[in-house]
Design a protein around this motif. Structure first.
Motif, PDB file in Angstrom:
ATOM      1  N   MET A  30      68.114  47.074  76.110  1.00  0.00           N
ATOM      2  CA  MET A  30      67.482  47.728  74.988  1.00  0.00           C
ATOM      3  C   MET A  30      66.890  46.646  74.077  1.00  0.00           C
ATOM      4  SD  MET A  30      69.067  50.322  72.075  1.00  0.00           S
ATOM      5  CE  MET A  30      70.704  50.051  72.614  1.00  0.00           C
ATOM      6  N   ALA A  31      65.564  46.695  73.892  1.00  0.00           N
ATOM      7  CA  ALA A  31      64.865  45.745  73.035  1.00  0.00           C
ATOM      8  C   ALA A  31      64.755  46.303  71.622  1.00  0.00           C
ATOM      9  CB  ALA A  31      63.485  45.468  73.596  1.00  0.00           C
ATOM     10  N   ILE A  32      65.105  45.470  70.659  1.00  0.00           N
ATOM     11  CA  ILE A  32      65.010  45.851  69.250  1.00  0.00           C
ATOM     12  C   ILE A  32      64.004  44.920  68.586  1.00  0.00           C
ATOM     13  CG2 ILE A  32      66.248  45.990  67.056  1.00  0.00           C
ATOM     14  CD1 ILE A  32      68.773  46.614  68.694  1.00  0.00           C
ATOM     15  N   THR A  33      62.984  45.506  67.942  1.00  0.00           N
ATOM     16  CA  THR A  33      61.945  44.724  67.294  1.00  0.00           C
ATOM     17  C   THR A  33      61.830  45.123  65.836  1.00  0.00           C
ATOM     18  OG1 THR A  33      60.722  44.699  69.389  1.00  0.00           O
ATOM     19  CG2 THR A  33      59.521  44.042  67.421  1.00  0.00           C
ATOM     20  N   TYR A  34      62.030  44.146  64.937  1.00  0.00           N
ATOM     21  CA  TYR A  34      61.851  44.372  63.506  1.00  0.00           C
ATOM     22  C   TYR A  34      60.395  44.110  63.192  1.00  0.00           C
ATOM     23  CZ  TYR A  34      66.893  43.871  63.703  1.00  0.00           C
ATOM     24  OH  TYR A  34      68.218  44.017  64.033  1.00  0.00           O
TER      25      TYR A  34
ATOM     26  N   ILE B 231      62.807  53.818  60.263  1.00  0.00           N
ATOM     27  CA  ILE B 231      61.906  53.461  59.159  1.00  0.00           C
ATOM     28  C   ILE B 231      62.804  53.106  57.982  1.00  0.00           C
ATOM     29  CG2 ILE B 231      60.052  54.230  57.644  1.00  0.00           C
ATOM     30  CD1 ILE B 231      59.398  56.353  59.859  1.00  0.00           C
ATOM     31  N   SER B 232      62.910  51.812  57.711  1.00  0.00           N
ATOM     32  CA  SER B 232      63.838  51.390  56.658  1.00  0.00           C
ATOM     33  C   SER B 232      63.232  51.519  55.272  1.00  0.00           C
ATOM     34  CB  SER B 232      64.308  49.959  56.901  1.00  0.00           C
ATOM     35  OG  SER B 232      63.210  49.076  56.892  1.00  0.00           O
TER      36      SER B 232
ATOM     37  N   ILE C  65      55.624  51.989  44.518  1.00  0.00           N
ATOM     38  CA  ILE C  65      56.880  52.705  44.703  1.00  0.00           C
ATOM     39  C   ILE C  65      57.465  52.254  46.044  1.00  0.00           C
ATOM     40  CG2 ILE C  65      57.937  54.988  45.041  1.00  0.00           C
ATOM     41  CD1 ILE C  65      56.798  54.650  42.236  1.00  0.00           C
ATOM     42  N   SER C  66      58.753  51.897  46.056  1.00  0.00           N
ATOM     43  CA  SER C  66      59.434  51.536  47.302  1.00  0.00           C
ATOM     44  C   SER C  66      60.514  52.562  47.584  1.00  0.00           C
ATOM     45  CB  SER C  66      60.077  50.149  47.205  1.00  0.00           C
ATOM     46  OG  SER C  66      59.087  49.164  47.111  1.00  0.00           O
ATOM     47  N   LEU C  67      60.457  53.141  48.763  1.00  0.00           N
ATOM     48  CA  LEU C  67      61.450  54.125  49.191  1.00  0.00           C
ATOM     49  C   LEU C  67      62.262  53.506  50.320  1.00  0.00           C
ATOM     50  CD1 LEU C  67      59.014  57.169  49.441  1.00  0.00           C
ATOM     51  CD2 LEU C  67      60.522  56.608  47.534  1.00  0.00           C
ATOM     52  N   THR C  68      63.538  53.239  50.077  1.00  0.00           N
ATOM     53  CA  THR C  68      64.417  52.696  51.111  1.00  0.00           C
ATOM     54  C   THR C  68      65.231  53.859  51.645  1.00  0.00           C
ATOM     55  OG1 THR C  68      64.460  50.576  49.999  1.00  0.00           O
ATOM     56  CG2 THR C  68      66.191  50.990  51.622  1.00  0.00           C
ATOM     57  N   LEU C  69      64.917  54.259  52.889  1.00  0.00           N
ATOM     58  CA  LEU C  69      65.402  55.536  53.388  1.00  0.00           C
ATOM     59  C   LEU C  69      66.255  55.465  54.649  1.00  0.00           C
ATOM     60  CD1 LEU C  69      62.010  57.376  52.854  1.00  0.00           C
ATOM     61  CD2 LEU C  69      64.052  57.616  51.467  1.00  0.00           C
ATOM     62  N   GLY C  70      65.883  54.644  55.612  1.00  0.00           N
ATOM     63  CA  GLY C  70      66.617  54.597  56.878  1.00  0.00           C
ATOM     64  C   GLY C  70      66.399  55.845  57.719  1.00  0.00           C
ATOM     65  N   ILE C  71      65.158  56.292  57.839  1.00  0.00           N
ATOM     66  CA  ILE C  71      64.839  57.499  58.603  1.00  0.00           C
ATOM     67  C   ILE C  71      64.785  57.172  60.086  1.00  0.00           C
ATOM     68  CG2 ILE C  71      63.068  59.252  59.035  1.00  0.00           C
ATOM     69  CD1 ILE C  71      62.208  58.892  56.120  1.00  0.00           C
ATOM     70  N   THR C  72      65.487  57.942  60.891  1.00  0.00           N
ATOM     71  CA  THR C  72      65.446  57.753  62.342  1.00  0.00           C
ATOM     72  C   THR C  72      64.426  58.713  62.940  1.00  0.00           C
ATOM     73  OG1 THR C  72      67.273  59.314  62.614  1.00  0.00           O
ATOM     74  CG2 THR C  72      67.836  56.976  62.494  1.00  0.00           C
TER      75      THR C  72
ATOM     76  N   GLY D 164      60.274  48.619  59.462  1.00  0.00           N
ATOM     77  CA  GLY D 164      61.464  49.084  60.145  1.00  0.00           C
ATOM     78  C   GLY D 164      61.699  48.420  61.475  1.00  0.00           C
ATOM     79  N   THR D 165      62.342  49.172  62.361  1.00  0.00           N
ATOM     80  CA  THR D 165      62.781  48.672  63.650  1.00  0.00           C
ATOM     81  C   THR D 165      62.333  49.619  64.741  1.00  0.00           C
ATOM     82  OG1 THR D 165      64.761  47.822  62.557  1.00  0.00           O
ATOM     83  CG2 THR D 165      64.835  47.973  64.949  1.00  0.00           C
ATOM     84  N   GLU D 166      61.768  49.062  65.818  1.00  0.00           N
ATOM     85  CA  GLU D 166      61.472  49.861  67.011  1.00  0.00           C
ATOM     86  C   GLU D 166      62.488  49.505  68.095  1.00  0.00           C
ATOM     87  OE1 GLU D 166      56.834  51.223  67.252  1.00  0.00           O
ATOM     88  OE2 GLU D 166      57.407  49.419  68.352  1.00  0.00           O
TER      89      GLU D 166
END
Length: 109
Positions: free
Chosen positions: A1-5, A32-33, A76-83, A105-107
């Motif tokens: 599993m590849a994780i890309t920031y 989506i961080s 405006i910055s929204l820090t959410l952590g949406i999957t 975020g991260t893919e």
């Protein structure tokens, strides 16, 4: 599993137009961080953000932000952590052409 920031998407959409800024690629997932909304104008603007599962037609239940104000020359910055999963779409709307949207975020593939 590849994780890309990464920067997932950037857009300066046309005024009063729903614009798809990010679609999760086939076989991928994402987190989506942070979403930033930058108002480049000297007057207040409003924006909307929706998450459309599996590219569904835009509907009321998809909005996470609706007609929220951004003060003049502010961000405006929204820090959410949406999957989000493959084929999910992030759609934005701006009241003027002076807003910029950035998704960070991260893919996961």
């Amino acid at each position: 599993m590849a994780i890309t920031y990464k920067v997932l998407a950037q857009s300066a959409p046309s005024a009063t137009t729903n614009t798809d800024v990010y679609t999760v690629g086939s076989g991928k997932q994402a987190i989506i961080s942070t979403i930033t909304v930058c108002n480049r104008a000297a007057s207040t603007a409003t924006y909307r953000i929706a998450i459309r599962p599996n590219a569904a037609t835009l509907a009321n239940e998809h909005y996470i932000v609706y007609d929220t104000q951004v003060p003049a020359n502010d961000t405006i910055s929204l820090t959410l952590g949406i999957t989000v999963d493959a084929a999910d779409v992030v759609t934005v709307y701006a009241s003027t052409a002076n807003l910029s949207f950035n998704l960070f975020g991260t893919e996961i593939a």
